[in-house]
Design an enzyme around this catalytic site. Structure first.
Site, short mmCIF file in Angstrom:
data_model
loop_
_atom_site.label_atom_id
_atom_site.label_comp_id
_atom_site.label_asym_id
_atom_site.label_seq_id
_atom_site.Cartn_x
_atom_site.Cartn_y
_atom_site.Cartn_z
CD GLU A 327 -2.90 1.05 2.20
OE1 GLU A 327 -3.94 1.91 1.96
OE2 GLU A 327 -2.70 0.38 3.18
CE LYS A 348 -8.89 -2.69 7.70
NZ LYS A 348 -8.97 -1.30 6.65
#
Length: 429
Positions: A327, A348
């Site tokens: 990412e 998260k």
């Protein structure tokens, strides 16, 4: 005002502007949007030893459970008997969103309202319970509601029934991208005139021994059993896997014209959406991040924005070795030097990975960052994998955020990217 040079109406998908008038959430850190936002901006973790599933013999015995949730506060006895926990979370989040939107549907407006709820796994918890009943007690003990409870569209249908939404009612499943994809596709319904209103988002509750066992055997979950609250550590060099969680996030989307005509308070605009597939591997991201890059680029084009217009990225950031590295490489490829100038955080780190609910809850977080000019942190990021990037370690940071990007990438190579923008800034655009 947008910092790009685009003229109004140059977005790739012409049509009506889509705005958010309500949002609701049920998460491991709170039973509402306000509770969730307060916990996230305070850097509080919702990860703890699991209590609702037998973890005997499993290398991972913790996760992000929804604690203190009472379905009777939201649903009647018959609804409770026929719904899985994932659908109950979705219903509670939808009810909160509808209250905030102050939206009551009649026959005419109901026909112009759709429901689209995403979930990666749906009612697997209830399916497991019904199978156990069949095996242990025989066919006569199986609930007549078993098929309804075990249906992937049960959350969307319950929401449709309760609020009188008689437009398209659908379920969507694209693994960890489900919630974001649902919002993006529902926005397209509105943009292209299929409906005026959409109740949309994602929900998940997958805490069964089977789901935990298969994820453990795939070496996907963190095994930091001595410190569960420190187990989810996106973008930290010591990360060892994701943390499984449950929850729901639901938004009320409307066309700008519809919202203004009824005097609704507009919270944000869903300005852009991009979705792609890696076509590469069931669990590993594309080694060059091709699908993720294309999804981010597509979302920007859809919003008629440049990378330099983005003020904050809520990253997918799962705390796995492969995802976090891929990412970041994809963000660098799309944003160039601008990646070093904006905050990039993963909530998260506090909620764990809510799978199909993650993208929806994180879209709400992106919208709240826009509204509050406050970016929630990435906790447990002690040894960042990139020293030149601002992962917002440990504590929330104040930043002006007119445009926020929210990334969601899932097993099967699904990629979904949403762009939330200040409605006021968008009107100046």
């Amino acid at each position: 005002m947008s910092k790009g040079n685009h003229a109004p109406g140059t977005r790739t998908g012409e049509g009506r502007r889509v705005v958010v008038t309500g949002w609701g959430a049920v998460t491991p850190v709170g039973l509402s949007v306000d509770e969730t936002w307060a916990a996230l901006t305070a850097g509080k973790s919702g990860i703890a030893p699991l209590t609702g599933v037998d973890t005997t013999g499993l290398p991972t015995d913790f996760g992000g459970e929804v604690r203190g949730f009472d379905p009777s506060r939201h649903l009647g006895p018959r609804q409770i008997r026929r719904t899985d926990a994932y659908a109950q979370y979705a219903f509670a989040a939808a009810a909160e969103a509808m209250r905030q939107a102050r939206l009551e549907l009649d026959e005419a407006t109901g026909e112009r309202t759709g429901v689209l709820i995403g979930s990666g796994y749906g009612p697997v918890s209830s399916v497991a319970k019904h199978l156990n009943t069949l095996e242990q007690h025989g066919i006569r003990k199986v609930s007549p509601f078993a098929q309804i409870t075990g249906a992937m569209d049960s959350a969307a249908c319950e929401i449709s029934f309760a609020f009188g939404a008689t437009g398209p009612t659908r379920a969507l499943s694209t693994a960890c991208a489900s919630g974001a994809d649902a919002i993006g596709e529902a926005a397209r319904w509105i943009r292209h005139g299929v409906v005026d209103v959409a109740i949309t988002g994602g929900a998940e509750h997958i805490f069964t021994r089977l789901e935990l066992a298969t994820s453990c055997n795939a070496h996907a979950l963190s095994t930091r059993t001595d410190a569960p609250a420190e187990a989810s550590r996106p973008f930290d060099s010591d990360r060892d896997g994701f943390v499984m969680s449950a929850g729901a996030g639901v938004l009320v989307l409307e066309s700008e014209e519809h919202a203004l005509a009824r005097g609704a308070t507009i919270l944000a605009e869903v300005a852009g959406y991009g979705a792609t597939s890696d076509a590469h591997h069931w669990t590993a991201p594309h080694p060059e991040g091709r699908g993720a890059r294309t999804a981010m680029t597509a979302a920007l084009a859809d919003a008629a924005l440049e990378p330099t217009d983005v003020d904050y990225i809520n990253a997918h950031g799962t705390s796995t070795q492969a995802n976090d590295r891929s990412e970041i490489e994809s963000i660098r490829a799309v944003f160039g030097d601008h990646a070093e100038r904006i905050p990039i955080s993963s909530t998260k780190s506090m909620t764990g990975h809510m799978i199909g609910a993650a993208g929806a809850v994180e879209a709400i977080v992106a919208g709240l960052a826009v509204r509050n000019s406050l970016v929630p942190p990435t906790i447990n990021c002690h040894h960042p994998i990139a020293d030149d990037l601002n992962f917002v370690p440990h504590e929330a940071q104040e930043h002006r955020v007119d445009v926020a990007m929210s990334n969601s990438f899932g097993f099967g190579g699904h990629n979904a990217v949403l762009i939330l923008r200040s409605w006021e800034a968008g009107r100046e655009h």
